[in-house]
Design an enzyme around this catalytic site. Sequence first.
Site, PDB file in Angstrom:
ATOM      1  N   GLU A   1       0.834  -1.205   0.000  1.00  0.00           N
ATOM      2  CA  GLU A   1       0.000   0.000   0.000  1.00  0.00           C
ATOM      3  C   GLU A   1       0.868   1.255   0.000  1.00  0.00           C
ATOM      4  O   GLU A   1       0.523   2.266  -0.624  1.00  0.00           O
ATOM      5  CB  GLU A   1      -0.928  -0.002   1.217  1.00  0.00           C
ATOM      6  CG  GLU A   1      -1.944  -1.138   1.219  1.00  0.00           C
ATOM      7  CD  GLU A   1      -2.841  -1.105   0.008  1.00  0.00           C
ATOM      8  OE1 GLU A   1      -3.307  -0.007  -0.359  1.00  0.00           O
ATOM      9  OE2 GLU A   1      -3.097  -2.177  -0.584  1.00  0.00           O
TER      10      GLU A   1
ATOM     11  N   TRP B   1       1.930   1.745  -3.511  1.00  0.00           N
ATOM     12  CA  TRP B   1       0.889   2.412  -4.299  1.00  0.00           C
ATOM     13  C   TRP B   1       1.019   3.921  -4.158  1.00  0.00           C
ATOM     14  O   TRP B   1       0.890   4.681  -5.127  1.00  0.00           O
ATOM     15  CB  TRP B   1      -0.505   1.986  -3.818  1.00  0.00           C
ATOM     16  CG  TRP B   1      -1.080   0.793  -4.514  1.00  0.00           C
ATOM     17  CD1 TRP B   1      -1.226  -0.466  -4.019  1.00  0.00           C
ATOM     18  CD2 TRP B   1      -1.605   0.748  -5.856  1.00  0.00           C
ATOM     19  NE1 TRP B   1      -1.812  -1.286  -4.952  1.00  0.00           N
ATOM     20  CE2 TRP B   1      -2.061  -0.566  -6.088  1.00  0.00           C
ATOM     21  CE3 TRP B   1      -1.745   1.698  -6.870  1.00  0.00           C
ATOM     22  CZ2 TRP B   1      -2.637  -0.960  -7.299  1.00  0.00           C
ATOM     23  CZ3 TRP B   1      -2.310   1.307  -8.080  1.00  0.00           C
ATOM     24  CH2 TRP B   1      -2.750   0.000  -8.285  1.00  0.00           C
TER      25      TRP B   1
ATOM     26  N   TRP C   1     -21.338  12.420 -19.515  1.00  0.00           N
ATOM     27  CA  TRP C   1     -21.679  12.288 -18.104  1.00  0.00           C
ATOM     28  C   TRP C   1     -23.050  12.882 -17.800  1.00  0.00           C
ATOM     29  O   TRP C   1     -23.473  13.844 -18.436  1.00  0.00           O
ATOM     30  CB  TRP C   1     -20.625  12.984 -17.231  1.00  0.00           C
ATOM     31  CG  TRP C   1     -19.227  12.490 -17.400  1.00  0.00           C
ATOM     32  CD1 TRP C   1     -18.192  13.132 -18.015  1.00  0.00           C
ATOM     33  CD2 TRP C   1     -18.703  11.239 -16.943  1.00  0.00           C
ATOM     34  NE1 TRP C   1     -17.052  12.367 -17.971  1.00  0.00           N
ATOM     35  CE2 TRP C   1     -17.326  11.190 -17.317  1.00  0.00           C
ATOM     36  CE3 TRP C   1     -19.246  10.150 -16.257  1.00  0.00           C
ATOM     37  CZ2 TRP C   1     -16.506  10.108 -17.033  1.00  0.00           C
ATOM     38  CZ3 TRP C   1     -18.426   9.068 -15.959  1.00  0.00           C
ATOM     39  CH2 TRP C   1     -17.075   9.060 -16.349  1.00  0.00           C
TER      40      TRP C   1
ATOM     41  N   ASN D   1     -10.320   2.446   2.843  1.00  0.00           N
ATOM     42  CA  ASN D   1      -9.948   2.393   1.430  1.00  0.00           C
ATOM     43  C   ASN D   1     -10.910   1.561   0.597  1.00  0.00           C
ATOM     44  O   ASN D   1     -11.240   1.911  -0.542  1.00  0.00           O
ATOM     45  CB  ASN D   1      -8.526   1.858   1.263  1.00  0.00           C
ATOM     46  CG  ASN D   1      -8.036   1.990  -0.162  1.00  0.00           C
ATOM     47  OD1 ASN D   1      -8.009   3.077  -0.723  1.00  0.00           O
ATOM     48  ND2 ASN D   1      -7.675   0.867  -0.771  1.00  0.00           N
TER      49      ASN D   1
ATOM     50  N   TRP E   1     -16.142  11.676 -12.748  1.00  0.00           N
ATOM     51  CA  TRP E   1     -15.259  11.310 -11.636  1.00  0.00           C
ATOM     52  C   TRP E   1     -14.573  12.524 -11.020  1.00  0.00           C
ATOM     53  O   TRP E   1     -14.254  12.525  -9.824  1.00  0.00           O
ATOM     54  CB  TRP E   1     -14.205  10.305 -12.102  1.00  0.00           C
ATOM     55  CG  TRP E   1     -13.327  10.789 -13.228  1.00  0.00           C
ATOM     56  CD1 TRP E   1     -13.562  10.677 -14.563  1.00  0.00           C
ATOM     57  CD2 TRP E   1     -12.078  11.476 -13.109  1.00  0.00           C
ATOM     58  NE1 TRP E   1     -12.543  11.252 -15.297  1.00  0.00           N
ATOM     59  CE2 TRP E   1     -11.610  11.740 -14.429  1.00  0.00           C
ATOM     60  CE3 TRP E   1     -11.299  11.881 -12.035  1.00  0.00           C
ATOM     61  CZ2 TRP E   1     -10.416  12.402 -14.686  1.00  0.00           C
ATOM     62  CZ3 TRP E   1     -10.098  12.543 -12.280  1.00  0.00           C
ATOM     63  CH2 TRP E   1      -9.662  12.794 -13.593  1.00  0.00           C
TER      64      TRP E   1
ATOM     65  N   TRP F   1      -9.331   7.776  -7.731  1.00  0.00           N
ATOM     66  CA  TRP F   1     -10.545   8.076  -8.486  1.00  0.00           C
ATOM     67  C   TRP F   1     -10.417   7.625  -9.943  1.00  0.00           C
ATOM     68  O   TRP F   1     -11.364   7.089 -10.520  1.00  0.00           O
ATOM     69  CB  TRP F   1     -10.864   9.567  -8.406  1.00  0.00           C
ATOM     70  CG  TRP F   1     -11.730   9.855  -7.227  1.00  0.00           C
ATOM     71  CD1 TRP F   1     -11.345  10.251  -5.982  1.00  0.00           C
ATOM     72  CD2 TRP F   1     -13.155   9.723  -7.171  1.00  0.00           C
ATOM     73  NE1 TRP F   1     -12.428  10.372  -5.153  1.00  0.00           N
ATOM     74  CE2 TRP F   1     -13.551  10.057  -5.861  1.00  0.00           C
ATOM     75  CE3 TRP F   1     -14.136   9.350  -8.096  1.00  0.00           C
ATOM     76  CZ2 TRP F   1     -14.894  10.027  -5.462  1.00  0.00           C
ATOM     77  CZ3 TRP F   1     -15.464   9.334  -7.704  1.00  0.00           C
ATOM     78  CH2 TRP F   1     -15.833   9.660  -6.401  1.00  0.00           C
TER      79      TRP F   1
END
Length: 487
Positions: free
Chosen positions: A276, A279, A308, A343, A361, A384
């Site tokens: 993590e 990441w 959208w 998360n 988004w 995102w």
Amino acid sequence: MITRLVWLRNDLRIHDNTALHAACNEQEVKVLAVFIATPVQWRRHGMSPRQATFIYDNLIYLEQALTECQIPFLYHQCDDFNAAVRWLRNYCYKEEVKEIFYNRQYEVNERKRDLQLEMEIGKETICKGFDDGVILPPGSILNQKLQMYKIYTPFRTAFVRKLIASEISPLPSPKVRQGGGGQQKIPFFDYPHQKVDKKFPSGEKAALNRLRTFCQVGMPTYIQRRDLPGINGTSCLSPYLTIGVISPRQCLHELYVAYPDFLEKTDSSPFCWFSELIWREFYRHLIVAYPFLCMNKPFINWTDNIFWNKNPAALHAWQQGITGYPLVDAAMRQLNTIGWMHNRLRMITASFLVKNLLIDWRIGEQYFMSQLLDGDLAANNGGWQWAASTGTDAAPYFRIFNPTTQGKRYDPKGNFIRKWVPELNHVPDEYIYAPHAWLERNGAVLNYPEKIIDYQHTQKKTLAAFHAAKDYSFKISRKNSFMNKNS
């Protein structure tokens, strides 16, 4: 005596602070530290009031620690980065500061600010920047074509390989200096104030204690517990890492201390947790390699053609946690209340906004930043874009989280839901994800909204929207190729 100035930004600690350590490596020089608040800039970047308060609270602890080291602390507030550079330039000229030390920030505006400082500061003052908020600096992990990795797993493999070959350890705090010190009262920033939840106490000591306790107590069962939002199965260190109250190198060091061979055991909890952190590194490396990620641009170009929905009512329901989907609502209420979200729930709520409500988004990304205590552009944008299937190493666009299925898997008895959606406290476990079915069966009073959308219907609509955007982009690409060929 030479005067050095340490410009503190998102590195609010004295232990393992690369710039501070480098500035203090000689006792014969005078070292000052400064923090410059830029509330107008923060508003442009959408910083949450909670994070501003958290910065302030931790700044108080940092100022005390610097005073104990006899390092004078300066505080200044100005509007934005341009004003900060002007103030630094004038201050360095007035006080005859010969060197400015700072730890690099990797977002586009921050990098432009540092370049502007280097260009305007003048020949009399030298700027010295350091890579501090990462374990390995951006640009150091490249593929065979000397390009940044676009997929996380090979990046992680290369990262671990380079880490094993490196010697990385935390730096000590500065030794007590002579003839310095002196406190400066820090007024609260010209920024909205919002109390930080007691779950996140301030100060470097509190952050280090949390890290060590997690490594000793929480780490052994991390793999089994990390996806369960109803229990304390994660470290909750992200707010401290974001503003630099603790460093990723300190996290790595504590892992080595507790689990010396964790890098060799890739199926272990320590390695899983360290993944993590990688990441986090991955997203920082990406925004340096692809600066447009800081500019509201998707990594996958064709996704910019998605049509959208503009649905203010649905957006409001998502933001306030009144969608009729219990896990989504509980997660959003947790975010709105304490500025932090598990998360797994970040992925579920993001998927719901983008792939069920078909809302851009970027709107969700901005809303998260406005609420998050651990708001971090690289990580928030990366997460995102992953959920929206618009980014590098993103989830395939046809992968759509089912919030009910996810809830039954990770919060089967609804413990997390009941904490944040008290309207459902009296609903039996077996009906926690279908409370209105229980209502109809028992004729009970339930002050909880009906589902605002039908999952299956929106799933099909979203897939069609993504297909249409991809097909349109393909046709445009072929047309442009044909035109170029015949021009």
